[in-house]
Design an enzyme around this catalytic site. Structure first.
Site, PDB file in Angstrom:
ATOM      1  N   GLU A  89      35.604   7.574  54.980  1.00 57.05           N
ATOM      2  CA  GLU A  89      36.901   8.234  54.893  1.00 57.05           C
ATOM      3  C   GLU A  89      37.559   8.398  56.262  1.00 57.05           C
ATOM      4  O   GLU A  89      36.889   8.463  57.293  1.00 57.05           O
ATOM      5  CB  GLU A  89      36.768   9.596  54.217  1.00 57.05           C
ATOM      6  CG  GLU A  89      35.976  10.611  55.011  1.00 57.05           C
ATOM      7  CD  GLU A  89      35.893  11.959  54.273  1.00 57.05           C
ATOM      8  OE1 GLU A  89      35.118  12.053  53.321  1.00 57.05           O
ATOM      9  OE2 GLU A  89      36.603  12.885  54.678  1.00 57.05           O
ATOM     10  N   CYS A 102      42.082  10.329  62.372  1.00 52.13           N
ATOM     11  CA  CYS A 102      40.706  10.783  62.526  1.00 52.13           C
ATOM     12  C   CYS A 102      39.815   9.768  61.824  1.00 52.13           C
ATOM     13  O   CYS A 102      39.953   9.560  60.616  1.00 52.13           O
ATOM     14  CB  CYS A 102      40.552  12.173  61.902  1.00 52.13           C
ATOM     15  SG  CYS A 102      38.843  12.739  61.856  1.00 52.13           S
ATOM     16  N   CYS A 109      25.656  10.677  57.885  1.00 53.76           N
ATOM     17  CA  CYS A 109      25.292  11.230  59.192  1.00 53.76           C
ATOM     18  C   CYS A 109      23.908  11.843  59.053  1.00 53.76           C
ATOM     19  O   CYS A 109      23.545  12.353  58.000  1.00 53.76           O
ATOM     20  CB  CYS A 109      26.310  12.318  59.566  1.00 53.76           C
ATOM     21  SG  CYS A 109      25.993  13.094  61.165  1.00 53.76           S
ATOM     22  N   CYS A 113      24.008  19.174  60.161  1.00 55.63           N
ATOM     23  CA  CYS A 113      24.685  20.475  60.322  1.00 55.63           C
ATOM     24  C   CYS A 113      24.893  21.109  58.940  1.00 55.63           C
ATOM     25  O   CYS A 113      25.349  20.455  58.010  1.00 55.63           O
ATOM     26  CB  CYS A 113      26.021  20.304  61.040  1.00 55.63           C
ATOM     27  SG  CYS A 113      25.844  19.596  62.680  1.00 55.63           S
ATOM     28  N   CYS A 116      28.387  21.063  56.967  1.00 54.70           N
ATOM     29  CA  CYS A 116      29.152  19.816  56.986  1.00 54.70           C
ATOM     30  C   CYS A 116      28.807  18.920  55.800  1.00 54.70           C
ATOM     31  O   CYS A 116      27.630  18.643  55.527  1.00 54.70           O
ATOM     32  CB  CYS A 116      28.874  19.084  58.298  1.00 54.70           C
ATOM     33  SG  CYS A 116      29.790  17.555  58.449  1.00 54.70           S
ATOM     34  N   CYS A 330      35.851  17.355  57.183  1.00 56.89           N
ATOM     35  CA  CYS A 330      34.840  16.339  57.454  1.00 56.89           C
ATOM     36  C   CYS A 330      33.918  15.983  56.276  1.00 56.89           C
ATOM     37  O   CYS A 330      33.082  16.774  55.863  1.00 56.89           O
ATOM     38  CB  CYS A 330      33.979  16.860  58.607  1.00 56.89           C
ATOM     39  SG  CYS A 330      32.958  15.609  59.331  1.00 56.89           S
TER      40      CYS A 330
HETATM   41  N1  SAH Z   1      29.330  14.493  64.691  1.00 58.96           N
HETATM   42  C1  SAH Z   1      30.442  14.894  65.469  1.00 58.96           C
HETATM   43  C2  SAH Z   1      31.809  14.589  64.849  1.00 58.96           C
HETATM   44  C3  SAH Z   1      32.051  14.881  63.402  1.00 58.96           C
HETATM   45  S1  SAH Z   1      32.448  16.467  62.811  1.00 58.96           S
HETATM   46  C4  SAH Z   1      30.341  16.356  65.838  1.00 58.96           C
HETATM   47  O1  SAH Z   1      29.435  17.023  65.367  1.00 58.96           O
HETATM   48  O2  SAH Z   1      31.141  16.826  66.642  1.00 58.96           O
HETATM   49  C5  SAH Z   1      33.947  17.023  63.541  1.00 58.96           C
HETATM   50  C6  SAH Z   1      33.993  18.542  63.679  1.00 58.96           C
HETATM   51  O3  SAH Z   1      34.166  19.211  62.418  1.00 58.96           O
HETATM   52  C7  SAH Z   1      32.724  19.116  64.290  1.00 58.96           C
HETATM   53  O4  SAH Z   1      33.038  20.122  65.198  1.00 58.96           O
HETATM   54  C8  SAH Z   1      32.044  19.690  63.078  1.00 58.96           C
HETATM   55  O5  SAH Z   1      31.058  20.626  63.446  1.00 58.96           O
HETATM   56  C9  SAH Z   1      33.202  20.242  62.297  1.00 58.96           C
HETATM   57  N2  SAH Z   1      32.967  20.476  60.867  1.00 58.96           N
HETATM   58  C10 SAH Z   1      32.227  19.760  60.003  1.00 58.96           C
HETATM   59  N3  SAH Z   1      32.264  20.291  58.771  1.00 58.96           N
HETATM   60  C11 SAH Z   1      33.050  21.378  58.850  1.00 58.96           C
HETATM   61  C12 SAH Z   1      33.465  22.376  57.911  1.00 58.96           C
HETATM   62  N4  SAH Z   1      33.052  22.336  56.644  1.00 58.96           N
HETATM   63  N5  SAH Z   1      34.282  23.351  58.357  1.00 58.96           N
HETATM   64  C13 SAH Z   1      34.685  23.388  59.643  1.00 58.96           C
HETATM   65  N6  SAH Z   1      34.331  22.496  60.571  1.00 58.96           N
HETATM   66  C14 SAH Z   1      33.504  21.509  60.191  1.00 58.96           C
END
Ligand code: SAH
Length: 342
Positions: A89, A102, A109, A113, A116, A330
């Site tokens: 996406e 983006c 991944c 986290c 996410c 994300c």
């Molecule tokens: N792997 C990379 C880039 C992808 S995520 C990273 O970790 O930075 C891009 C951003 O969105 C990151 O800061 C991530 O922690 C955040 N993110 C992911 N899921 C989210 C959610 N459900 N709510 C808010 N931020 C989120």
């Protein structure tokens, strides 16, 4: 894949096929300036070369499978199918200063986290530089407008394969292609310390964004498994070195989770950690995903948190929530799509 190659690399292939070197320049322009990847449409190539390339060097372009347009702010979210049927996406955000895309860097991944959606099914595979470029080109073609900013903040950890990410940057940056300046490109990482140090050595002018999300190692470990590998101190030391080497301001992304990392004390701790650094904090209201019970902080709490940082000399912005009506956080769209296919 020819679409991943710079001019020098393309010249080598052309010579190996018994062709003249100048075909490389023509191919590069078709791929990256005109955004055409179908050899049959390349009007200045002879038929026999088009046939050779079609059979020996397929370009494996990506296809739009679904597209959602936010009725609120015009944000567009795309699901693309890759040549091996994986789904990724990307998001288009329209700002006054231009169009920002983006993009994803991996299929899924493995960083894990907790908040996410991108990481729920694990990592399927890396994307090629061409598949990263294709997301930008397809969206630009779809809206018939130029793209001026790129954020590598979609699904995936872009520093895991730094070689792929830097190749993408080289190609999108090329003045014979889209000519998007490095200062208009942001790379976001969950904090792979050795890769941050390696990137610093390249002295690029891109913006590095670090997903911090907590102020103590203990709290960070609860939401980000990468914190078991590198401490916040190691991460911030790498960031300081990065700033010294590149002279570039770092962005710290900080997603606010109600009752967990959004208190007045945490805001003070965060300002202590970042004091004196050439940096900027981007507060993100957490977007709830269905596998977790995290809730976003209230608007007032977010404002308070931002004000504490500001009053202590830390630059801060609150990320506007775009595309609320179309699952724009994300990995959420891909996750929901794949669920319906099970
Ligand atoms: N792997 C990379 C880039 C992808 S995520 C990273 O970790 O930075 C891009 C951003 O969105 C990151 O800061 C991530 O922690 C955040 N993110 C992911 N899921 C989210 C959610 N459900 N709510 C808010 N931020 C989120």
């Amino acid at each position: 894949m020819l679409t991943c190659m710079n001019n020098t690399e393309l010249e080598k292939i052309m010579l190996s096929l018994g062709e003249s070197k100048f075909r490389a320049k023509q191919l590069f322009e078709w791929f990256h300036q005109k955004k055409i990847w179908d050899y049959n449409q390349m009007t200045n190539l002879p038929k026999n070369l088009k046939d050779k390339l079609t059979t020996q060097y397929p370009t494996n372009n990506i296809k739009i499978v679904e597209k959602y347009i936010s009725a609120i702010d015009g944000t567009r979210k795309y699901l693309f199918e890759l040549s091996d049927y994986h789904i990724i996406e990307s998001v288009l955000m329209k700002y006054k200063h231009g169009n920002s895309v983006c993009i994803s860097s991996q299929v899924g991944c493995r960083m894990g986290c907790k908040f996410c959606a991108s990481t729920i099914g694990g990592l399927k595979r890396n994307l090629t530089p061409a598949e990263m470029l294709a997301q930008v080109y397809k969206i630009s073609e779809d809206i018939n407008e130029k793209i001026s900013n790129i954020v590598i903040m979609g699904t995936g950890e872009p520093l895991e394969r730094l070689d792929i990410t830097t190749k993408f940057i080289e190609l999108i940056n090329s003045d014979k292609g889209q000519n998007i300046g490095q200062r208009h490109i942001t790379v976001s990482t969950c904090g792979l310390v050795p890769k941050i140090l390696e990137l610093a050595e390249k002295e690029m002018q891109i913006t590095l964004a670090i997903s911090l999300h907590a102020t103590t190692d203990e709290d960070r470990k609860n939401i980000m498994p990468i914190a078991n590998k590198y401490t916040i101190k190691q991460l911030l030391d790498a960031c300081k070195l990065y700033i010294n080497k590149t002279g570039r301001r770092i962005t710290f992304e900080y997603s606010l989770i109600d009752g967990q990392n959004d208190t007045v004390d945490v805001a003070k701790q965060l300002s202590n950690l970042l004091k004196g650094m050439l940096c900027h904090v981007n507060l993100i209201p957490i977007n709830k995903i269905e596998t977790q019970s995290f809730k976003s902080s209230s608007e007032d709490k977010i404002k308070d948190f931002a004000n504490i940082l500001k009053s202590r000399g830390i630059e801060v912005t609150v990320r506007r929530t775009l595309g609320q009506d179309i699952n724009a956080s994300c990995g959420q769209l891909r996750y929901n799509y794949l669920k319906t296919c099970l």
